[in-house]
Structure formats: structure tokens, C-alpha cells
Scaffold this active site. Sequence first.
Site, PDB file in Angstrom:
ATOM      1  N   HIS A   1      -2.268  -6.024 -12.048  1.00  0.00           N
ATOM      2  CA  HIS A   1      -2.479  -5.197 -10.854  1.00  0.00           C
ATOM      3  C   HIS A   1      -3.967  -4.966 -10.634  1.00  0.00           C
ATOM      4  O   HIS A   1      -4.685  -4.578 -11.562  1.00  0.00           O
ATOM      5  CB  HIS A   1      -1.757  -3.861 -11.039  1.00  0.00           C
ATOM      6  CG  HIS A   1      -1.685  -3.026  -9.814  1.00  0.00           C
ATOM      7  ND1 HIS A   1      -2.659  -2.106  -9.488  1.00  0.00           N
ATOM      8  CD2 HIS A   1      -0.759  -2.957  -8.826  1.00  0.00           C
ATOM      9  CE1 HIS A   1      -2.342  -1.502  -8.352  1.00  0.00           C
ATOM     10  NE2 HIS A   1      -1.191  -2.002  -7.938  1.00  0.00           N
TER      11      HIS A   1
ATOM     12  N   ASP B   1      -6.218  -3.207   5.597  1.00  0.00           N
ATOM     13  CA  ASP B   1      -5.679  -3.204   4.232  1.00  0.00           C
ATOM     14  C   ASP B   1      -4.243  -2.719   4.342  1.00  0.00           C
ATOM     15  O   ASP B   1      -3.994  -1.542   4.568  1.00  0.00           O
ATOM     16  CB  ASP B   1      -6.498  -2.286   3.324  1.00  0.00           C
ATOM     17  CG  ASP B   1      -6.102  -2.429   1.852  1.00  0.00           C
ATOM     18  OD1 ASP B   1      -5.107  -3.117   1.571  1.00  0.00           O
ATOM     19  OD2 ASP B   1      -6.799  -1.857   0.995  1.00  0.00           O
ATOM     20  N   MET B   2      -3.303  -3.622   4.184  1.00  0.00           N
ATOM     21  CA  MET B   2      -1.917  -3.259   4.435  1.00  0.00           C
ATOM     22  C   MET B   2      -0.972  -3.834   3.389  1.00  0.00           C
ATOM     23  O   MET B   2      -1.160  -4.925   2.873  1.00  0.00           O
ATOM     24  CB  MET B   2      -1.480  -3.751   5.820  1.00  0.00           C
ATOM     25  CG  MET B   2      -1.644  -5.243   6.040  1.00  0.00           C
ATOM     26  SD  MET B   2      -0.900  -5.821   7.574  1.00  0.00           S
ATOM     27  CE  MET B   2       0.841  -5.849   7.112  1.00  0.00           C
TER      28      MET B   2
ATOM     29  N   LYS C   1       8.736  -9.032  10.057  1.00  0.00           N
ATOM     30  CA  LYS C   1       7.371  -9.556   9.976  1.00  0.00           C
ATOM     31  C   LYS C   1       6.755  -9.239   8.617  1.00  0.00           C
ATOM     32  O   LYS C   1       6.075 -10.078   8.018  1.00  0.00           O
ATOM     33  CB  LYS C   1       6.520  -8.981  11.105  1.00  0.00           C
ATOM     34  CG  LYS C   1       6.957  -9.450  12.491  1.00  0.00           C
ATOM     35  CD  LYS C   1       6.096  -8.849  13.588  1.00  0.00           C
ATOM     36  CE  LYS C   1       6.567  -9.320  14.955  1.00  0.00           C
ATOM     37  NZ  LYS C   1       5.775  -8.744  16.053  1.00  0.00           N
TER      38      LYS C   1
ATOM     39  N   GLY D   1      -9.119   0.802   9.428  1.00  0.00           N
ATOM     40  CA  GLY D   1      -9.918   1.318   8.328  1.00  0.00           C
ATOM     41  C   GLY D   1     -10.710   2.563   8.652  1.00  0.00           C
ATOM     42  O   GLY D   1     -11.318   3.173   7.752  1.00  0.00           O
TER      43      GLY D   1
END
Length: 356
Positions: free
Chosen positions: A119, A178-179, A229, A310
Amino acid sequence: MTGEVRILATDLQQFCEAILKKSLPAMEAKIIAESLVDADLRGVTSHGVQRLAGYLKRMEEGLIERRTLVQVVSDMNATALLDGHNGWGQVAATKAMELAIEKADEFGTAFVGVRNSNHFGTASFYTRMAAEKGYIGISMTNASPMMVPFGGKKPSLGANPISISIPAGEGEDAIVLDMSTSNVARGKIMVAKKNGESIPRNWAITKDGKQTTNPDEAWEGYLLPMGPKGSGLAIIIDILSGVLTGSLFGKSMPRQYDDPYPQRLGHLFGAINIANFGDPDVFYQNIKEKVEETVTSEPSEGFERVLMPGEIKSLKKKEREENGIPISKEIFNELIETGVKYDVDINQYLSAKLAD
């Protein structure tokens, strides 16, 4: 949540770094601590310091190495593949993005993959590295198979995130996407568990495929994708991060908090030199126009104004740098316990702590 404390970001980072240095090389401890505190500064609590105890537990169990040996497997001009040898994701990812930037400076664009990793925190931590140097940054990673594909009942995907950061010129905040491909990062369910809070119904399903607002049931169950999606994008990221790099992928990957095996995650990083596509001054002027047309557009009902990707996190970072990072008392107590375990007194690192 019964309350919170506010801690200066510099204090929190020094404390986390001191704990990590008990087991890791100093430079690696610095990178990891910076990544954790950066997440909290931007309001991404799921990837912040509340992860520290879990990371260390995996290290203590031999599931993450105490030193990150990053090996170059292949280097072919504008591409490279690195092997993280089951080291810390943040360290391998930082080295990979640094290499991608270096290659983009020479070749215009570059992609660097990482295999056998762990991670790595927030994906934007690395894309912002590129944007700060005037490059467009791209990062993505696969993750534990804790998300069902759209329409499915059993998990075969991680919440596989993607980030793209675009420089906006000197003195301007980068435009940062950032998703997660799930409706929420699984770490937010962990935060809710620790804080004794309920969760929205669209975050996860139980092991039996039923909706729930109970974080304990959700933790034992599976994440929901961000519609078809999100599901489709998660599959593509799994291929680019896992299949392409020779890492584990899909159902074959051990779960971070449940399975006693190294995860062997895969990451992919990209950098684009905007100068190879035209005059950077013209690019930045056009970016300025794009930002202006977005943020000055008329907001719809229920919104004060339109924001750039952001921007919320950037504003939160500025506020928290000044006023401290809010940490729930449950997570703060966990930090204290972790410090005691590693013989690091948190009080030695708190120059300011404000009770709520």
C-alpha cells in the site's frame, strides 16, 4: 466521535518518523511519515496517521520488509520496471516517480511500473511530485480485492485509485485529480469503526450482499464501485498496475487486513514534459483561462461556487497547516499506544495541542 485534538503537522510527522525509525532506515521513515501526514493535511483521514499501527503490524508479522530494496528489472529509454521486493509502498513509489520525472526530462514522456510492492498511501502524493517540477504526473495502483464489480456480489477488484496532477504555473496550486474507483476508500470504513460512527448506505454491502450502515458489517463485507464507470476503470487499473507489471491482481491478491501473506501490489507512474508539446508559457496561460472559466461559472442551486479538482483538499491543507490537524481521540489514543510500544513518548513531540 467523542472529541478531537489538533496537532501541528510538523509535530505529527516528527512523532510518526521517530516511531518508524525504530525499525526502518531514516530516509524511508521520513518518506512514509510525510505521506501519512500529507494525507491528513488534505483531509484524507483514511490514508493518514490512523494507518500507522496497521502498517507496523504487517511489518512485525513479516508481511512487509524492514528495508525497501528497489531493484531495476528493466530500463528501456522511456519506460522502466522496478521490483519493490515486498518493501514499503511509499518508498518504492517515490523512487519510481523520481525515475519517471528523470526520464520525461530526457524523452518527453515516461512510464515506470512497480511490482511486488505494498500500500502506497494517496496516489496524488506522487503526482504532485511531478507537478511541483513542472511535469504532468500520473499514478495508479491496484489494491486488495474488497470491491465487487458492478452488478456483482463477490469481490474481484480493489478500490484501485488513480491520480493526475497538472502544473498551473509558478505560485499556483496544481490541478489535482485523486479518486478511488469505489464510492469510498475502505480506510474510511476503518475510521468509522474506530470512531463509532455509522456509514452511508452506498459505501458497502455485507458478506451476504445486503446494504448496510454498520461499519462493522461493512468491514466484513465488500465495497461498492462508483457505478459501472468506476467498475470499468478499476478493471483497467488492475490490468495496468497488476497484469502489466507482473504483480498479483484481482482475486489472487491477499487482503491487507485479513490475509497473512505479502500482497505483491503493482503500481504505475507516468510523467509528461509539457515543453515537448509546446511553449510552457502558452500552456500556463491556457491553464489560467481554463481555471477562470471553471471557477467563475455560475453555480447551480445548493452550491456556493464551482471548484477545480483538488481545490478543496488544497484549501484544507492551508487551514490545517495554520491551525493543526484534527485527530479523533480514538485515533489519538491509538497513536499514544503505538508510541508506547516503540518507546516513543508523543508528549515530547507536541509543541501545540488544542482540545476541541
